[in-house]
Structures are given as structure tokens and as C-alpha cells.
Write a protein that holds these residues in place. Structure first.
Motif, PDB file in Angstrom:
ATOM      1  N   LYS A   1      -2.693  15.449   5.960  1.00  0.00           N
ATOM      2  CA  LYS A   1      -3.723  14.408   6.036  1.00  0.00           C
ATOM      3  C   LYS A   1      -3.504  13.397   4.916  1.00  0.00           C
ATOM      4  O   LYS A   1      -2.883  13.708   3.890  1.00  0.00           O
ATOM      5  CB  LYS A   1      -5.127  15.007   5.950  1.00  0.00           C
ATOM      6  CG  LYS A   1      -5.468  15.685   4.636  1.00  0.00           C
ATOM      7  CD  LYS A   1      -6.897  16.214   4.697  1.00  0.00           C
ATOM      8  CE  LYS A   1      -7.343  16.806   3.377  1.00  0.00           C
ATOM      9  NZ  LYS A   1      -8.739  17.291   3.428  1.00  0.00           N
ATOM     10  N   VAL A   2      -4.011  12.211   5.146  1.00  0.00           N
ATOM     11  CA  VAL A   2      -3.963  11.176   4.108  1.00  0.00           C
ATOM     12  C   VAL A   2      -5.057  11.486   3.100  1.00  0.00           C
ATOM     13  O   VAL A   2      -6.233  11.626   3.471  1.00  0.00           O
ATOM     14  CB  VAL A   2      -4.176   9.775   4.720  1.00  0.00           C
ATOM     15  CG1 VAL A   2      -4.182   8.716   3.628  1.00  0.00           C
ATOM     16  CG2 VAL A   2      -3.095   9.469   5.754  1.00  0.00           C
ATOM     17  N   THR A   3      -4.660  11.626   1.865  1.00  0.00           N
ATOM     18  CA  THR A   3      -5.635  11.976   0.834  1.00  0.00           C
ATOM     19  C   THR A   3      -5.975  10.809  -0.084  1.00  0.00           C
ATOM     20  O   THR A   3      -7.046  10.787  -0.683  1.00  0.00           O
ATOM     21  CB  THR A   3      -5.114  13.136  -0.029  1.00  0.00           C
ATOM     22  OG1 THR A   3      -3.872  12.740  -0.630  1.00  0.00           O
ATOM     23  CG2 THR A   3      -4.913  14.387   0.808  1.00  0.00           C
ATOM     24  N   HIS A   4      -5.058   9.844  -0.178  1.00  0.00           N
ATOM     25  CA  HIS A   4      -5.232   8.790  -1.179  1.00  0.00           C
ATOM     26  C   HIS A   4      -4.484   7.545  -0.702  1.00  0.00           C
ATOM     27  O   HIS A   4      -3.359   7.666  -0.197  1.00  0.00           O
ATOM     28  CB  HIS A   4      -4.639   9.272  -2.514  1.00  0.00           C
ATOM     29  CG  HIS A   4      -4.887   8.373  -3.671  1.00  0.00           C
ATOM     30  ND1 HIS A   4      -5.806   8.662  -4.656  1.00  0.00           N
ATOM     31  CD2 HIS A   4      -4.352   7.180  -4.016  1.00  0.00           C
ATOM     32  CE1 HIS A   4      -5.813   7.691  -5.552  1.00  0.00           C
ATOM     33  NE2 HIS A   4      -4.922   6.776  -5.195  1.00  0.00           N
TER      34      HIS A   4
ATOM     35  N   CYS B   1     -13.711  10.203   2.931  1.00  0.00           N
ATOM     36  CA  CYS B   1     -12.633  11.050   3.472  1.00  0.00           C
ATOM     37  C   CYS B   1     -11.322  10.820   2.735  1.00  0.00           C
ATOM     38  O   CYS B   1     -10.546  11.758   2.561  1.00  0.00           O
ATOM     39  CB  CYS B   1     -12.418  10.743   4.955  1.00  0.00           C
ATOM     40  SG  CYS B   1     -13.872  11.002   5.967  1.00  0.00           S
ATOM     41  N   VAL B   2     -11.076   9.585   2.376  1.00  0.00           N
ATOM     42  CA  VAL B   2      -9.825   9.215   1.723  1.00  0.00           C
ATOM     43  C   VAL B   2     -10.177   8.455   0.446  1.00  0.00           C
ATOM     44  O   VAL B   2     -11.039   7.575   0.469  1.00  0.00           O
ATOM     45  CB  VAL B   2      -8.961   8.317   2.636  1.00  0.00           C
ATOM     46  CG1 VAL B   2      -7.684   7.902   1.925  1.00  0.00           C
ATOM     47  CG2 VAL B   2      -8.648   9.012   3.952  1.00  0.00           C
ATOM     48  N   THR B   3      -9.530   8.789  -0.634  1.00  0.00           N
ATOM     49  CA  THR B   3      -9.755   8.059  -1.882  1.00  0.00           C
ATOM     50  C   THR B   3      -9.001   6.741  -1.831  1.00  0.00           C
ATOM     51  O   THR B   3      -7.784   6.727  -1.597  1.00  0.00           O
ATOM     52  CB  THR B   3      -9.247   8.889  -3.083  1.00  0.00           C
ATOM     53  OG1 THR B   3      -9.892  10.151  -3.062  1.00  0.00           O
ATOM     54  CG2 THR B   3      -9.542   8.180  -4.394  1.00  0.00           C
TER      55      THR B   3
ATOM     56  N   ALA C   1       0.836  -1.193   0.000  1.00  0.00           N
ATOM     57  CA  ALA C   1       0.000   0.000   0.000  1.00  0.00           C
ATOM     58  C   ALA C   1       0.868   1.240   0.000  1.00  0.00           C
ATOM     59  O   ALA C   1       1.951   1.261   0.584  1.00  0.00           O
ATOM     60  CB  ALA C   1      -0.903   0.003   1.226  1.00  0.00           C
ATOM     61  N   GLU C   2       0.351   2.256  -0.653  1.00  0.00           N
ATOM     62  CA  GLU C   2       1.022   3.558  -0.648  1.00  0.00           C
ATOM     63  C   GLU C   2      -0.016   4.611  -0.287  1.00  0.00           C
ATOM     64  O   GLU C   2      -1.013   4.790  -0.991  1.00  0.00           O
ATOM     65  CB  GLU C   2       1.624   3.858  -2.018  1.00  0.00           C
ATOM     66  CG  GLU C   2       2.387   5.173  -2.043  1.00  0.00           C
ATOM     67  CD  GLU C   2       2.986   5.434  -3.409  1.00  0.00           C
ATOM     68  OE1 GLU C   2       4.135   5.022  -3.639  1.00  0.00           O
ATOM     69  OE2 GLU C   2       2.299   6.043  -4.257  1.00  0.00           O
ATOM     70  N   GLY C   3       0.219   5.252   0.835  1.00  0.00           N
ATOM     71  CA  GLY C   3      -0.679   6.313   1.264  1.00  0.00           C
ATOM     72  C   GLY C   3      -0.047   7.656   0.971  1.00  0.00           C
ATOM     73  O   GLY C   3       1.113   7.902   1.318  1.00  0.00           O
ATOM     74  N   THR C   4      -0.805   8.509   0.332  1.00  0.00           N
ATOM     75  CA  THR C   4      -0.317   9.851   0.006  1.00  0.00           C
ATOM     76  C   THR C   4      -0.741  10.817   1.103  1.00  0.00           C
ATOM     77  O   THR C   4      -1.917  10.911   1.431  1.00  0.00           O
ATOM     78  CB  THR C   4      -0.886  10.320  -1.340  1.00  0.00           C
ATOM     79  OG1 THR C   4      -0.484   9.397  -2.353  1.00  0.00           O
ATOM     80  CG2 THR C   4      -0.387  11.716  -1.687  1.00  0.00           C
TER      81      THR C   4
END
Lengths: 64, 87
Positions: B33-36, B73-75, B21-24
């Protein structure tokens, strides 16, 4: 689109359900997910090894 | 994911399922904030089970407590690399 500040890189390995082993970036020590308490009851599971659920980690992160 | 696979007769263990997983993280309004979150699942499945695996991938998010918590909230983006065992 806003500039990227950080990329969070995670690897998660499925072990015997419901246990999972996760690694964050290059940190060598894994963390473990599973079920316990209400989450185990919801899934009607009796885990051999009760472990924090992914939802517990979300709540911990919110408290941190 | 493992539950959705096993419900369709696809074992998830041992050494059959892992994910990267890669959280942006961005700060569009000055606060991080985590956006994706992009997740790639790596599956090893028995021969002939590809349709069931693809169905599990298509529907598991509706039963995933974390995905349901973050929804709106998060994509979330999911992909899969499927290795089908020979017959």
C-alpha cells in the motif's frame, strides 16, 4: 517502519488550467488530467478539452 | 495548487508550475500500500508575490479533492522551491 517495496516517482506539469500533464517513472507517454462531467460542473468550468479528473484516476486504480 | 495560486494573482502557466512526487509503497501487513507521498512543487512567481505563494502552499490541501480523499490513509508531505522573478 515497514521496508520500502517500491518508490513511485511522478512528474506533473501544469498546462493551461485545468489541464495537467503527468509522467510516471521513465515511461515516455504522458497521461493528462483535467475536468469533465460532474467535476467540471462543480467548478463551473467548460473545458476546451474534457479530460479525466484526478479523482477518476483514483477510482480507476481502485477498480484495477 | 494552480487554482490556489491563481486565486492570489499568481499565474501557473506557461512553464510556471511543475511538481515531482515520490510515493512510498510498503507492505507492513503483507499487502502493498502507499504509505507516504512527498510532493515538491517548483514555482516561478512574479516579484513580490512570495507571501501569497507561501499562503497558497499552506492552504491548498484543504481544497484539494485528492488530498481530502487520501487524508487519514496516506501521509502527505509538501515542499516548494520558489523562484521569484526579478522586479
Amino acid at each position: 517502519m515497514a521496508d520500502v517495496v517500491h518508490l513511485s516517482r511522478i512528474r506533473v506539469y501544469q498546462e493551461q488550467r485545468p489541464k495537467r500533464r503527468a509522467y510516471i517513472a521513465d515511461f515516455p507517454t504522458p497521461i493528462y488530467f483535467g475536468v469533465h462531467a460532474g467535476v467540471a460542473a462543480f467548478y463551473k468550468m467548460t473545458p476546451e478539452e474534457p479530460l479525466p479528473s484526478t479523482l477518476d484516476y483514483l477510482v480507476a486504480a481502485a477498480a484495477g | 495548487m494552480a487554482g490556489a495560486l491563481e486565486a492570489r494573482g499568481i499565474p501557473s502557466y506557461p512553464d510556471r508550475l511543475w511538481a515531482e512526487a515520490e510515493g512510498t509503497v510498503a507492505a507492513p501487513e503483507g499487502v502493498m500500500k502507499v504509505t507516504h507521498i512527498k510532493v515538491t512543487y517548483h514555482l516561478t512567481i512574479p516579484a513580490g508575490k512570495r507571501p501569497e505563494a507561501e499562503r497558497a502552499l499552506a492552504v491548498f490541501e484543504t481544497r484539494c479533492p485528492v488530498a481530502q480523499t487520501l487524508k487519514g490513509c496516506v501521509t502527505l508531505e509538501h515542499h516548494a522551491v520558489i523562484d521569484e522573478e526579478p522586479a
